[in-house]
Write a protein that holds these residues in place. Structure first.
Motif, PDB file in Angstrom:
ATOM      1  N   ARG A  47      30.092  33.257  36.429  1.00 44.16           N
ATOM      2  CA  ARG A  47      30.930  32.170  35.949  1.00 44.16           C
ATOM      3  C   ARG A  47      30.782  32.008  34.435  1.00 44.16           C
ATOM      4  NH1 ARG A  47      33.262  27.419  38.123  1.00 44.16           N
ATOM      5  NH2 ARG A  47      33.032  25.538  36.861  1.00 44.16           N
ATOM      6  N   LEU A  48      31.920  31.947  33.742  1.00 49.89           N
ATOM      7  CA  LEU A  48      31.883  31.811  32.287  1.00 49.89           C
ATOM      8  C   LEU A  48      31.172  30.528  31.884  1.00 49.89           C
ATOM      9  CD1 LEU A  48      35.487  32.936  31.226  1.00 49.89           C
ATOM     10  CD2 LEU A  48      33.352  34.208  30.976  1.00 49.89           C
ATOM     11  N   PRO A  49      30.497  30.530  30.734  1.00 49.50           N
ATOM     12  CA  PRO A  49      29.780  29.325  30.303  1.00 49.50           C
ATOM     13  C   PRO A  49      30.740  28.227  29.862  1.00 49.50           C
ATOM     14  CG  PRO A  49      29.726  30.988  28.581  1.00 49.50           C
ATOM     15  CD  PRO A  49      30.341  31.646  29.783  1.00 49.50           C
ATOM     16  N   ASP A  50      30.267  26.985  29.961  1.00 45.92           N
ATOM     17  CA  ASP A  50      30.997  25.829  29.426  1.00 45.92           C
ATOM     18  C   ASP A  50      32.386  25.687  30.039  1.00 45.92           C
ATOM     19  OD1 ASP A  50      28.803  25.391  27.715  1.00 45.92           O
ATOM     20  OD2 ASP A  50      29.648  26.739  26.212  1.00 45.92           O
ATOM     21  N   VAL A  51      32.478  25.792  31.354  1.00 46.82           N
ATOM     22  CA  VAL A  51      33.757  25.565  32.018  1.00 46.82           C
ATOM     23  C   VAL A  51      34.140  24.099  31.828  1.00 46.82           C
ATOM     24  CG1 VAL A  51      34.974  25.543  34.228  1.00 46.82           C
ATOM     25  CG2 VAL A  51      33.351  27.369  33.714  1.00 46.82           C
ATOM     26  N   PRO A  52      35.351  23.818  31.308  1.00 46.37           N
ATOM     27  CA  PRO A  52      35.753  22.415  31.105  1.00 46.37           C
ATOM     28  C   PRO A  52      35.711  21.624  32.411  1.00 46.37           C
ATOM     29  CG  PRO A  52      37.280  23.922  30.021  1.00 46.37           C
ATOM     30  CD  PRO A  52      36.378  24.772  30.858  1.00 46.37           C
ATOM     31  N   GLU A  53      35.343  20.367  32.320  1.00 43.90           N
ATOM     32  CA  GLU A  53      35.253  19.525  33.518  1.00 43.90           C
ATOM     33  C   GLU A  53      36.577  19.448  34.258  1.00 43.90           C
ATOM     34  OE1 GLU A  53      33.664  15.700  32.738  1.00 43.90           O
ATOM     35  OE2 GLU A  53      31.735  16.437  31.968  1.00 43.90           O
ATOM     36  N   SER A  54      37.673  19.524  33.521  1.00 39.08           N
ATOM     37  CA  SER A  54      38.995  19.400  34.138  1.00 39.08           C
ATOM     38  C   SER A  54      39.505  20.715  34.720  1.00 39.08           C
ATOM     39  CB  SER A  54      40.001  18.901  33.095  1.00 39.08           C
ATOM     40  OG  SER A  54      40.113  19.830  32.011  1.00 39.08           O
ATOM     41  N   TRP A  55      38.712  21.788  34.604  1.00 43.25           N
ATOM     42  CA  TRP A  55      39.182  23.094  35.056  1.00 43.25           C
ATOM     43  C   TRP A  55      39.296  23.112  36.580  1.00 43.25           C
ATOM     44  CZ3 TRP A  55      41.528  26.229  32.031  1.00 43.25           C
ATOM     45  CH2 TRP A  55      41.805  27.541  32.430  1.00 43.25           C
ATOM     46  N   PRO A  56      40.305  23.804  37.127  1.00 46.49           N
ATOM     47  CA  PRO A  56      40.447  23.857  38.588  1.00 46.49           C
ATOM     48  C   PRO A  56      39.171  24.347  39.267  1.00 46.49           C
ATOM     49  CG  PRO A  56      42.399  24.755  37.526  1.00 46.49           C
ATOM     50  CD  PRO A  56      41.398  24.519  36.436  1.00 46.49           C
ATOM     51  N   ALA A  57      38.904  23.790  40.448  1.00 45.75           N
ATOM     52  CA  ALA A  57      37.729  24.192  41.208  1.00 45.75           C
ATOM     53  C   ALA A  57      37.838  25.654  41.618  1.00 45.75           C
ATOM     54  CB  ALA A  57      37.587  23.310  42.450  1.00 45.75           C
ATOM     55  N   ASP A  58      36.706  26.316  41.695  1.00 43.19           N
ATOM     56  CA  ASP A  58      36.671  27.729  42.045  1.00 43.19           C
ATOM     57  C   ASP A  58      37.444  27.973  43.346  1.00 43.19           C
ATOM     58  OD1 ASP A  58      35.998  30.414  41.915  1.00 43.19           O
ATOM     59  OD2 ASP A  58      34.135  30.124  43.013  1.00 43.19           O
ATOM     60  N   GLY A  59      38.397  28.894  43.296  1.00 41.11           N
ATOM     61  CA  GLY A  59      39.187  29.234  44.468  1.00 41.11           C
ATOM     62  C   GLY A  59      40.462  28.446  44.627  1.00 41.11           C
ATOM     63  N   ASP A  60      40.635  27.386  43.847  1.00 38.65           N
ATOM     64  CA  ASP A  60      41.857  26.569  43.957  1.00 38.65           C
ATOM     65  C   ASP A  60      42.962  27.245  43.145  1.00 38.65           C
ATOM     66  OD1 ASP A  60      43.824  24.671  44.183  1.00 38.65           O
ATOM     67  OD2 ASP A  60      42.541  22.971  43.656  1.00 38.65           O
ATOM     68  N   THR A  61      43.551  28.268  43.724  1.00 35.66           N
ATOM     69  CA  THR A  61      44.552  29.046  43.008  1.00 35.66           C
ATOM     70  C   THR A  61      45.806  28.230  42.707  1.00 35.66           C
ATOM     71  OG1 THR A  61      45.226  29.912  45.168  1.00 35.66           O
ATOM     72  CG2 THR A  61      43.778  31.285  43.839  1.00 35.66           C
ATOM     73  N   THR A  62      46.144  27.283  43.581  1.00 39.72           N
ATOM     74  CA  THR A  62      47.323  26.460  43.316  1.00 39.72           C
ATOM     75  C   THR A  62      47.127  25.612  42.071  1.00 39.72           C
ATOM     76  OG1 THR A  62      47.983  26.405  45.646  1.00 39.72           O
ATOM     77  CG2 THR A  62      48.807  24.645  44.233  1.00 39.72           C
ATOM     78  N   TRP A 110      54.315  27.944  43.917  1.00 38.41           N
ATOM     79  CA  TRP A 110      52.900  27.613  43.809  1.00 38.41           C
ATOM     80  C   TRP A 110      52.355  27.021  45.100  1.00 38.41           C
ATOM     81  CZ3 TRP A 110      52.505  30.806  40.496  1.00 38.41           C
ATOM     82  CH2 TRP A 110      52.742  30.709  39.132  1.00 38.41           C
ATOM     83  N   ARG A 111      53.223  26.444  45.925  1.00 42.65           N
ATOM     84  CA  ARG A 111      52.747  25.857  47.175  1.00 42.65           C
ATOM     85  C   ARG A 111      52.322  26.969  48.127  1.00 42.65           C
ATOM     86  NH1 ARG A 111      57.635  22.820  46.394  1.00 42.65           N
ATOM     87  NH2 ARG A 111      57.169  20.744  45.556  1.00 42.65           N
ATOM     88  N   GLY A 112      51.140  26.842  48.668  1.00 38.65           N
ATOM     89  CA  GLY A 112      50.686  27.800  49.662  1.00 38.65           C
ATOM     90  C   GLY A 112      50.088  29.072  49.113  1.00 38.65           C
ATOM     91  N   LEU A 113      49.727  29.106  47.809  1.00 39.26           N
ATOM     92  CA  LEU A 113      49.013  30.270  47.300  1.00 39.26           C
ATOM     93  C   LEU A 113      47.698  30.444  48.068  1.00 39.26           C
ATOM     94  CD1 LEU A 113      49.362  29.987  43.398  1.00 39.26           C
ATOM     95  CD2 LEU A 113      50.636  31.487  44.928  1.00 39.26           C
ATOM     96  N   THR A 114      47.338  31.672  48.322  1.00 36.04           N
ATOM     97  CA  THR A 114      46.092  31.948  49.037  1.00 36.04           C
ATOM     98  C   THR A 114      44.891  31.603  48.157  1.00 36.04           C
ATOM     99  OG1 THR A 114      47.163  33.759  50.224  1.00 36.04           O
ATOM    100  CG2 THR A 114      44.756  33.733  50.205  1.00 36.04           C
ATOM    101  N   ALA A 115      43.899  30.962  48.742  1.00 35.95           N
ATOM    102  CA  ALA A 115      42.665  30.668  48.003  1.00 35.95           C
ATOM    103  C   ALA A 115      41.889  31.961  47.794  1.00 35.95           C
ATOM    104  CB  ALA A 115      41.822  29.658  48.770  1.00 35.95           C
ATOM    105  N   ARG A 116      41.481  32.189  46.556  1.00 36.39           N
ATOM    106  CA  ARG A 116      40.670  33.364  46.207  1.00 36.39           C
ATOM    107  C   ARG A 116      39.559  32.932  45.252  1.00 36.39           C
ATOM    108  NH1 ARG A 116      45.860  35.506  46.652  1.00 36.39           N
ATOM    109  NH2 ARG A 116      46.393  34.461  44.706  1.00 36.39           N
TER     110      ARG A 116
END
Length: 327
Positions: free
Chosen positions: A120-135, A177-183
């Motif tokens: 995981r890259l350093p200093d991920v912004p707090e507002s960044w999408p959660a890991d796997g939330d591709t949508t 964007w609706r229904g993108l597979t989580a990765r």
């Protein structure tokens, strides 16, 4: 020679490879050439850039074999010094319409596989999408594209009208964007194209990591395919190699989601490059390509987006040229 003296020599050089966010100046030193990257003041921000490039390069260096090393970083004045990569820019060897050297496809696939192994890259912004939330990640991309359109729609209303860019250009991607597979997210370069690739000695080195993100690996593939303009058999060969190399969780659902990302990239290019190319013509360069090639490229970008806007008719080069030169 001090780093500051190197910077001053680069500023005085006057001969640079200019991108949208940095000037890249080769400076010869007693120890060999280096590249000085100087940010362009006032550059219009039309891409996500949440990470400093030097931080990205430090994070990927144990995992990505062919990327430049950062030799020095300065905050004031802002500049970076990168190692010089010998070889040829891929675009000079194999521009669009010309097959790339045989090793390039394997090198690109190897890069994507290596990026999947970057922590995981350093200093991920707090507002960044959660890991796997591709949508959420995809919506972050299109929100910026919408913001670019909103920012320039009044100033460039005549241009957008002449090029038939609709008032709701992002409407086609909202449903996609609706229904993108989580990765699981990986490090993504997000800008692998012919002008960011140096080939030499049977290998490819990948430059310009300023747009790198922590996100969906399928998005990285989509941006690459969109910007490369491969010949049809090359594109299929790359996809055929990419899918088996990445872990199954990183490619799950890619057949549905890749076209969704490609739709966004085509629409984004039509909007962003309409503004950028118009600005180039207004200030009479410097042009990254000959003017007529830029016009043909812009027409192709618009026509790729128009089918998503329900406009099957093609816009011609003369219409595009008149619109770009009108400002």
């Amino acid at each position: 020679m001090t780093w500051r003296e190197l910077y001053e020599r680069a500023r005085a050089h006057g001969d640079s490879a200019t991108g949208y966010y940095n000037d890249n100046i080769r400076v010869d030193t007693p120890d060999g050439p280096v590249i000085v990257r100087i940010p362009i003041r006032g550059a219009d921000m039309m891409d996500l850039r949440p990470w400093r490039e030097d931080r990205v390069l430090a994070a990927i260096s144990p995992h990505v074999r062919h990327a430049p090393r950062v030799l020095h970083v300065s905050a004031d004045p802002p500049f970076q010094v990168h190692e010089f990569i010998a070889g040829d820019v891929l675009n000079d060897v194999a521009p669009r319409g010309v097959a790339v050297p045989a090793h390039v496809l394997d090198d690109v696939v190897r890069l994507f596989a290596q990026l999947a192994g970057v922590p995981r890259l350093p200093d991920v912004p707090e507002s960044w999408p959660a890991d796997g939330d591709t949508t959420a990640f995809a919506r972050r991309l299109s929100a910026l594209t919408q913001r670019v359109y909103d920012t320039y729609s009044a100033q460039y209303s005549d241009l957008f009208t002449a090029l038939a860019i609709p008032a709701d250009p992002l409407a086609p991607v909202d449903d996609l964007w609706r229904g993108l597979t989580a990765r699981p997210f990986t490090c993504v370069h997000a800008d692998v194209h012919r002008r960011n690739m140096i080939v030499g000695g049977g290998t490819t080195t990948f430059l310009d990591w300023e747009l790198a993100l922590w996100g969906d690996p399928v998005y990285d593939l989509a941006v690459h395919l969109h910007k490369m303009g491969y010949l049809p058999d090359e594109q299929q060969a790359l996809i055929d190699r990419w899918a088996p190399v990445l872990a199954p969780e990183h490619t799950a659902g890619w057949r549905r989601d890749l076209p969704a990302y490609l739709t966004h990239e085509r629409i984004k290019s039509a909007i962003v490059d309409a503004v950028r190319y118009s600005q180039l013509f207004a200030r009479n360069g410097p042009y990254p390509y000959p003017e007529q090639q830029l016009i043909r490229t812009m027409a192709a970008k618009l026509n790729a987006a128009r089918r998503h806007w329900g406009r099957p008719d093609l816009i011609d080069d003369r219409t595009v040229e008149a619109a770009l030169r009108a400002r």
